[in-house]
Design an enzyme around this catalytic site. Structure first.
Site, PDB file in Angstrom:
ATOM      1  N   ASP A 284      -6.507   7.118  10.305  1.00  0.00           N
ATOM      2  CA  ASP A 284      -7.288   6.217   9.442  1.00  0.00           C
ATOM      3  C   ASP A 284      -6.764   4.782   9.368  1.00  0.00           C
ATOM      4  OD1 ASP A 284      -5.186   7.576   8.140  1.00  0.00           O
ATOM      5  OD2 ASP A 284      -6.103   7.437   6.156  1.00  0.00           O
TER       6      ASP A 284
ATOM      7  N   GLU B 206      -4.660  10.007   6.098  1.00  0.00           N
ATOM      8  CA  GLU B 206      -3.259   9.982   5.645  1.00  0.00           C
ATOM      9  C   GLU B 206      -3.103   9.016   4.484  1.00  0.00           C
ATOM     10  OE1 GLU B 206       0.583   8.700   4.848  1.00  0.00           O
ATOM     11  OE2 GLU B 206      -0.797   7.359   5.891  1.00  0.00           O
ATOM     12  N   GLU B 207      -3.844   7.912   4.542  1.00  0.00           N
ATOM     13  CA  GLU B 207      -3.668   6.845   3.546  1.00  0.00           C
ATOM     14  C   GLU B 207      -4.031   7.266   2.133  1.00  0.00           C
ATOM     15  OE1 GLU B 207      -2.064   4.279   4.019  1.00  0.00           O
ATOM     16  OE2 GLU B 207      -2.105   3.864   6.166  1.00  0.00           O
TER      17      GLU B 207
ATOM     18  N   HIS C 109       0.705  -2.422   5.986  1.00  0.00           N
ATOM     19  CA  HIS C 109      -0.440  -2.654   5.093  1.00  0.00           C
ATOM     20  C   HIS C 109      -0.726  -4.145   4.884  1.00  0.00           C
ATOM     21  CE1 HIS C 109      -0.590   1.591   3.046  1.00  0.00           C
ATOM     22  NE2 HIS C 109      -0.345   1.643   4.355  1.00  0.00           N
TER      23      HIS C 109
HETATM   24 ZN   LIG Z   1      -0.122   3.384   5.384  1.00  0.00          ZN
HETATM   25 ZN   LIG Z   2       0.816   4.983   7.885  1.00  0.00          ZN
END
Ligand SMILES: [Zn+2]
Ligand SMILES: [Zn+2]
Length: 439
Positions: free
Chosen positions: A98, A165-166, A410
């Protein structure tokens, strides 16, 4: 860009010179133009958590071409690719798919221009700001190399592409959808994450705790509203919530064992609408981090106790006590690297890459739902996640000189040296899998 590429080429040349014959490294280097093409396509076309439809389809097709038995739609958008290659252990290699609701600012020619709607309903750009595009490309490269070297290992290879995952939900979704019952259960589970604090091509590892328990906690602080000029007729929730925020600081400083790591961060504080109105409610949003179950419990119990205690001290009526809710659906358990596997793989990496490129690092308070693959069967699964540095050498040096911080994961500015991350990670993953399934 051009100088950067030349420098990378020069560094690669030195590296291959230092370790004379290295057919695996050479094979990956030869495949790099094709891998970079995949990487740039993934980077330009990110998809949000549980929406990784095109991403999954592209990579599933690649695994099918390589001869894997491929199942799509595992845990919504997840992919499981299995290659049975004789008797031996089962090794699972995971990449996450993702992207994030971040508007890319890198200025790269292949920067993402994709827009979408985030979970909270706001229109946003989408970017692979965590580097999951490097993870997926290294996953392809590893699959290719393990297929090319099929005669050198024996066992079952399970390569998975994990969604979401996020938001800490994808690993659980795949497990709930039968990852360990419909498919061969791994003896070893391995993954890597790119890292924004190490030079490109460096590997970081640690035995034991690697990443933290992550809890999201909401506190609804209730008061009694009224006119700002007549505070004595109210119970001001802003003053009460401020006291709670301050008192919460003593959890880590006064209650947790100083040798134990913990974080309580109030990331959001919302209340009120106008200068002269005392509102009747304030909302606090917290992130709470720990490693052990005991510390997690101490923090969560402490938050409830402090919120209630401060409300009592403020004289809030019994029926307007604060409401503390722990969001169990968003909980990410701490990630543990089992030491026999970690030590074995780390010494293998040191032999392959040299001692300077493989460093023992400290655990971090970030979270990763890779933890769930071990926790789902602690007695039988060994697991390890390692870091692969992504910061271009020149940027690392410039930052050290200027003292300006580098972009973190991020960040809308995060540009890893993708070539180095992919080359290093796929060499490392291939090597580890071949060693664990050695003939
Ligand atoms: Zn991340
Ligand atoms: Zn990551």
């Amino acid at each position: 860009m051009r100088t950067k590429l030349l420098m990378a080429a020069a560094l690669l040349a030195t590296a291959s010179h230092a370790h004379a014959a290295n057919p695996l490294r050479d094979a990956i280097a030869k495949d790099m133009p094709s891998l970079i093409e995949i990487y740039r396509d993934l980077h330009a076309n990110p998809e949000l958590s549980f929406e990784e439809v095109k991403t999954a389809a592209k990579l599933a097709a690649e695994a099918k071409r390589l001869g894997f038995q491929v199942t799509e739609g595992v845990g919504k958008t997840g992919v499981v690719a299995v290659l049975k290659n004789g008797a031996g252990p089962t090794v699972m290699i995971r990449a996450d798919m993702d992207g994030l609701p971040v508007i890319e600012q890198t200025g790269l020619p292949y920067a993402s221009k994709v827009r979408g709607v985030s979970k909270s309903g706001t229109e946003t750009g989408i970017m692979h700001a965590c580097g999951h595009d490097t993870h997926m490309t290294a996953w392809v490269s590893t699959a290719r190399q393990l297929v090319a070297n099929k005669d050198k290992w024996s066992g079952t290879l399970v390569m998975i592409l994990q969604p979401a995952e996020e938001i800490g939900a994808g690993a659980k979704a795949m497990l709930d959808d039968g990852l360990y019952t419909r498919f061969p259960k791994p003896d070893y589970a391995i993954a890597f994450h790119d890292a924004a604090q190490f030079p490109a091509g460096t590997i970081g590892y640690q035995s034991g705790w690697a990443l933290a328990n992550v809890d999201s906690v909401d506190i609804k602080v209730k008061g009694v509203g009224g006119h700002g000029a007549y505070p004595h007729t109210t119970k001001d929730p802003i003053v009460l919530a401020s006291r709670i925020v301050t008192a919460l600081q003593t959890l880590v400083s006064r209650e947790v064992d100083p040798q134990d790591a913990a974080v309580v961060t109030v990331g959001s504080f919302h209340a009120g609408a106008k200068h002269n109105i005392i509102s009747d409610e304030a909302t606090l949003l917290l992130t709470v981090r720990s490693y052990s179950d005991e510390t997690r419990k101490l923090l969560l119990d402490g938050i409830r106790r402090i919120a209630k205690g401060e409300a009592i001290a403020a004289g809030v009526p019994e029926d307007r006590m604060p409401v503390v809710s722990v969001n169990e659906a968003e909980f990410t358990p701490a990630t543990f690297n089992t030491s026999p596997l970690t030590e074995r793989v780390a010494s293998l990496f040191k032999k392959q890459f040299g001692e300077q490129r493989v460093i023992e690092t400290k655990p971090v308070m970030g979270g990763e739902d890779f933890s769930r693959f071990y926790l789902a069967d602690k007695a039988n699964v060994q697991s390890m996640i390692f870091w692969v540095g992504g910061v271009p050498q020149a940027e690392m040096e410039a930052a050290a000189k200027s003292g300006k911080p580098l972009p973190s994961l991020h960040s809308p500015y995060w540009v890893p040296d993708a070539e180095k991350v992919i080359a290093t990670a796929s060499e490392a993953l291939t090597l580890a899998a071949m060693d664990l399934m050695k003939k």
